[in-house]
Design a protein around this motif. Structure first.
Motif, PDB file in Angstrom:
ATOM      1  N   HIS A   1      -4.507  -4.177  -1.443  1.00  7.98           N
ATOM      2  CA  HIS A   1      -4.618  -3.254  -0.856  1.00  7.98           C
ATOM      3  C   HIS A   1      -6.247  -3.211  -0.037  1.00  7.98           C
ATOM      4  O   HIS A   1      -7.006  -3.921  -0.572  1.00  7.98           O
ATOM      5  CB  HIS A   1      -4.824  -1.599  -1.356  1.00  7.98           C
ATOM      6  CG  HIS A   1      -3.435  -0.940  -1.808  1.00  7.98           C
ATOM      7  ND1 HIS A   1      -2.930  -0.081  -0.884  1.00  7.98           N
ATOM      8  CD2 HIS A   1      -2.722  -1.169  -2.855  1.00  7.98           C
ATOM      9  CE1 HIS A   1      -1.660   0.280  -1.578  1.00  7.98           C
ATOM     10  NE2 HIS A   1      -1.535  -0.615  -2.735  1.00  7.98           N
TER      11      HIS A   1
ATOM     12  N   HIS B   1       0.810   5.343   5.573  1.00  6.83           N
ATOM     13  CA  HIS B   1       0.938   5.045   4.259  1.00  6.83           C
ATOM     14  C   HIS B   1       0.062   5.740   3.193  1.00  6.83           C
ATOM     15  O   HIS B   1       0.707   6.401   2.346  1.00  6.83           O
ATOM     16  CB  HIS B   1       0.431   3.482   3.905  1.00  6.83           C
ATOM     17  CG  HIS B   1       0.199   2.909   2.651  1.00  6.83           C
ATOM     18  ND1 HIS B   1      -0.625   2.993   1.860  1.00  6.83           N
ATOM     19  CD2 HIS B   1       1.319   2.634   1.711  1.00  6.83           C
ATOM     20  CE1 HIS B   1      -0.546   2.848   0.483  1.00  6.83           C
ATOM     21  NE2 HIS B   1       0.737   2.618   0.534  1.00  6.83           N
TER      22      HIS B   1
ATOM     23  N   HIS C   1       9.669   4.690   0.505  1.00  5.55           N
ATOM     24  CA  HIS C   1       8.430   4.753   1.400  1.00  5.55           C
ATOM     25  C   HIS C   1       7.971   3.554   1.669  1.00  5.55           C
ATOM     26  O   HIS C   1       7.724   3.161   2.913  1.00  5.55           O
ATOM     27  CB  HIS C   1       7.375   5.448   0.380  1.00  5.55           C
ATOM     28  CG  HIS C   1       5.903   5.321   1.071  1.00  5.55           C
ATOM     29  ND1 HIS C   1       5.518   5.660   2.447  1.00  5.55           N
ATOM     30  CD2 HIS C   1       4.531   5.259   0.400  1.00  5.55           C
ATOM     31  CE1 HIS C   1       4.310   5.640   2.442  1.00  5.55           C
ATOM     32  NE2 HIS C   1       3.765   5.220   1.390  1.00  5.55           N
ATOM     33  N   HIS C   2       7.674   2.510   0.880  1.00  2.00           N
ATOM     34  CA  HIS C   2       7.390   0.953   1.197  1.00  2.00           C
ATOM     35  C   HIS C   2       8.452   0.423   1.922  1.00  2.00           C
ATOM     36  O   HIS C   2       7.926  -0.485   2.693  1.00  2.00           O
ATOM     37  CB  HIS C   2       6.984   0.365   0.082  1.00  2.00           C
ATOM     38  CG  HIS C   2       5.404   0.605  -0.427  1.00  2.00           C
ATOM     39  ND1 HIS C   2       4.527  -0.322   0.369  1.00  2.00           N
ATOM     40  CD2 HIS C   2       4.889   1.487  -0.886  1.00  2.00           C
ATOM     41  CE1 HIS C   2       3.350   0.470   0.133  1.00  2.00           C
ATOM     42  NE2 HIS C   2       3.477   1.289  -0.835  1.00  2.00           N
TER      43      HIS C   2
ATOM     44  N   PHE D   1      -5.705   7.330  -1.244  1.00  4.88           N
ATOM     45  CA  PHE D   1      -5.096   6.647  -2.098  1.00  4.88           C
ATOM     46  C   PHE D   1      -5.662   5.197  -2.737  1.00  4.88           C
ATOM     47  O   PHE D   1      -6.495   4.904  -2.044  1.00  4.88           O
ATOM     48  CB  PHE D   1      -3.828   6.323  -1.619  1.00  4.88           C
ATOM     49  CG  PHE D   1      -2.625   5.505  -2.371  1.00  4.88           C
ATOM     50  CD1 PHE D   1      -2.204   6.107  -3.389  1.00  4.88           C
ATOM     51  CD2 PHE D   1      -2.579   4.333  -2.084  1.00  4.88           C
ATOM     52  CE1 PHE D   1      -1.537   5.522  -4.391  1.00  4.88           C
ATOM     53  CE2 PHE D   1      -1.574   3.490  -2.960  1.00  4.88           C
ATOM     54  CZ  PHE D   1      -0.940   4.111  -4.137  1.00  4.88           C
TER      55      PHE D   1
END
Ligand code: C2O
Length: 676
Positions: free
Chosen positions: A276, A401, A426-427, A597
């Motif tokens: 990330h 995201h 979602h991904h 997130f």
């Protein structure tokens, strides 16, 4: 008879408008613009019968097939709206016969065998790493692969092009073990084979060898809202079977979730790996869900199962969690997760502002090395990084995201977010956005010149629990390299280089203003003034006069922190008029969102949080008065219909958890070198 030349290339494309004329050469104009067909006056066709809206057509391909044997023929019907599922046709001698609907065009693809397929794959791989190839090799590539004028003793690409061996790229992984050539063909393709990959890429789909399925078997990831009840049943069964496995089994639900990140306890092999806030975000998650999909497919017992995607981005009504994931709302439903925010489990749609992706799509740079410069996919790093603090998160990772994780809440808001089955959909949507961004062209490309991004290896488990690895260079093209596409994506794997807009290089950054003040986010709107020193007011005015030519203005929120999942995403505005009722993302002052997130709740040692970078150039250009600059932070609540009193009540009760805050605002001007 140039047309035939397609044959040497792996396949031949030709298109035909289906009409009732008895014999006719096909019309190139019938082809969609992206395909420059490798055709000619090569085939004739004849309508055999015409019933209501159907015709049987006979195609005579003899002039094309003079020198080539054909392994297979596939026919792909299309019209102005879409492409339809390809069908295999039989070659009878030099003729094929197909039944078609009238007013539908078709594309005929001929498979000319393994060596030809290999040529295609090689050219496509070269196209994908074009930017990384030494300049002096470029004009040689097509000559060497597709149209050799010289005789080669070697039949492998790296032997024919020794200059390639110097590249820090794993060539073995890129080129299949089958030889290329010999081919003696098509002048029309030769000169431009790398410039216009679309000319030939449609044929790439013939790549097979069991590694990559031929295109009529390219797997299609579909919108969850379009799944049949039987497909939902398979999905449920697969998830349930994975959940039933022991947590020490790498193909179990929990083990997979903890490969992403581990919220408590000790990570097992390959766990706690997610990438990330830097440029491995897209590639790592593509690999992660790819292997998950294979595990899920095997667990479901349904070999046709593919991972669906959740399209909250393009169809706002589909921002409602898909019904199968909400109902029945009990543990018997393997797709249900009771930890989600109640408002979404009860059918509210995600707020439109939170799923916006235009900031990311407008950018043409995948990555950046400049701190503060926004990018589509995140900043460069020299090694994998899990949840590094500071700046560099890509714009799509921010929105939609992070926002979707934050809004759905519960499991989704934590490191072990893949515990919630919606994570995977979602991904898949994020992965789809990556393909769509590339397809926009105009200079948008993967960071193929970055050898770290291209060659960094990540390791996962496959459906048999065996360890498997991939590099960035192996996941550039989902159709050609991974055998899947999304249902809204053409089936040919390509990047259309409409024109080459080169990313501008940043040559300087100026700090125009800096505010050090802890801003705690609440249930309501907050305004923070950003005072500009007089000198900077002048300098900013100058930039505005020149319409920020070769400049952009970036707002940074620094040290964004929170202690637990927040649950509310915030809309950010620049000089939002006071007292404007219910501003939303359509307001001209809107600059983006702030969602939360990561594993911030675990702290980072130094206490440094994340930086949110936003491009405010346009908004500031349009301001009447720049003597006072002000950031407004407004919570983004889901809109719900008047009939849903229950949902309204839930929305009214929503408030941020986890003490979200940031402690510094910086206004930054980036300067670019002049256009080349
Ligand atoms: Cu690694 Cu959406 O998360």
């Amino acid at each position: 008879m140039r047309a035939a030349w397609a044959c040497g290339l792996g396949c031949l494309l030709l298109a035909a408008g289906v009409q009732e004329t008895p014999t006719k050469y096909f019309e190139p104009a019938a082809l969609p613009e992206e395909i420059v067909p490798l055709y000619g006056e090569a085939a004739t066709y004849r309508a055999m019968t015409t019933s209501d809206r159907k015709a049987t057509l006979e195609f005579n391909l003899s002039s094309l097939l003079k020198n080539s044997k054909v392994d297979r023929v596939v026919v792909v019907p299309y019209d102005s709206q879409r492409w339809y599922e390809p069908v295999e046709a039989k070659l009878e001698g030099k003729t094929i016969r197909v039944a078609l609907q009238l007013n539908r065009d078709i594309l005929i693809a001929l498979d000319l065998g393994e060596v030809a397929r290999n040529n295609y794959r090689a050219v496509s791989e070269m196209g994908a790493i074009k930017a990384a190839l030494p300049r002096q090799l470029l004009p040689r590539i097509c000559q060497v692969i597709l149209c050799p004028a010289e005789r080669f003793n070697a039949d492998r690409i790296p032997e024919r092009l020794p200059g390639l061996k110097k590249l820090p790229i794993d060539l073995k992984g890129m080129f299949p073990p089958v030889p290329v050539g010999p081919i003696d063909r098509p002048a029309t393709v030769c000169d431009r084979c790398l410039d216009r990959p679309v000319n030939i890429l449609p044929c790439l789909v013939w790549r097979c060898e069991g590694i990559i399925p031929p295109f009529w078997r390219t797997r299609v990831r579909r919108n969850i809202y379009s799944l049949t009840p039987a497909q939902i049943t398979s999905l449920r069964a697969g998830v349930a079977a994975m959940k039933a496995k022991s947590a020490s089994d790498p193909t179990s639900w929990l083990y997979q979730a903890r490969m992403h990140a581990v919220d408590s306890g000790v990570p097992a092999t390959l766990q706690d790996q997610c990438q990330h806030r830097q440029f491995f975000f897209f590639s790592w998650h593509r690999m992660f869900i790819y292997y998950f999909e294979r595990i899920l497919r095997k667990a479901s017992g349904d070999p046709t199962l593919n991972l669906p995607y959740w399209n909250y981005t393009d169809v706002l009504a589909q921002g409602v969690l898909p019904e199968a994931f909400r109902l029945p709302a009990d543990s018997g439903n393997s797709l249900y997760d009771s930890t989600r925010q109640a408002v979404y489990n009860n059918g509210a749609a995600l707020p439109a502002a939170d799923v916006s992706y235009s900031a990311g799509f407008n950018l043409i740079n995948f990555t950046t090395t400049t701190s503060g410069a926004p990018s589509f996919g995140g900043r460069t790093v020299s090694a994998p990084a899990h949840f590094p603090p500071g700046g560099g998160t890509g714009q799509i990772e921010f929105s939609p995201h992070n926002n979707v994780h934050n809004d759905i809440g519960g499991d989704m808001a934590r490191g072990e977010s893949p515990r919630d089955p919606i994570f995977w959909l979602h991904h898949a949507n994020i992965d789809r956005l990556w393909n769509r961004w590339i397809a926009l062209g105009n200079g948008r490309t993967n960071p193929t010149t970055d050898t770290v991004w291209m060659s960094q290896t990540f390791t996962f488990f496959d459906e048999n629990g065996a360890q498997v690895s991939l590099t960035g260079s192996q996941v550039l093209n989902t159709v050609a390299q991974l055998g899947y596409r999304y249902d809204d994506q053409p089936w040919w794997p390509f990047a259309i280089a409409k024109q080459l807009r080169v990313e501008r290089r940043i040559i300087g950054t100026d700090v125009l203003a800096e505010v050090k003040q802890v801003v705690r986010l609440t249930k309501s709107r907050q305004d923070v003034a950003i005072p500009l020193p007089p000198k900077q007011v002048e300098s900013l005015a100058k930039s505005r006069e020149k319409k920020f030519e070769r400049e952009s203005l970036i707002l940074q929120l620094k040290d964004v922190q929170y202690d637990a999942p927040v649950g509310l995403t915030y809309m950010l505005f620049f000089n939002l008029p006071e007292g404007r009722p219910n501003p939303d993302h359509t307001d001209p002052s809107f600059i983006g969102t702030l969602g939360f997130f990561g594993k911030t709740e675990h702290g980072h040692g130094g206490g440094e949080g994340v930086t949110r970078d936003l491009d405010v150039t346009k908004v500031v250009q349009n301001l009447k008065d720049i003597s006072v600059l002000r950031l407004s932070v407004v919570p983004s609540y889901p809109g719900v219909s008047a009939e849903r009193k229950d949902l309204q009540k839930m929305v009214a009760e929503m408030k941020p958890e986890g003490n979200p805050r940031f402690s510094q605002i910086v206004l930054l001007r980036l300067r670019y070198e002049s256009d080349r």
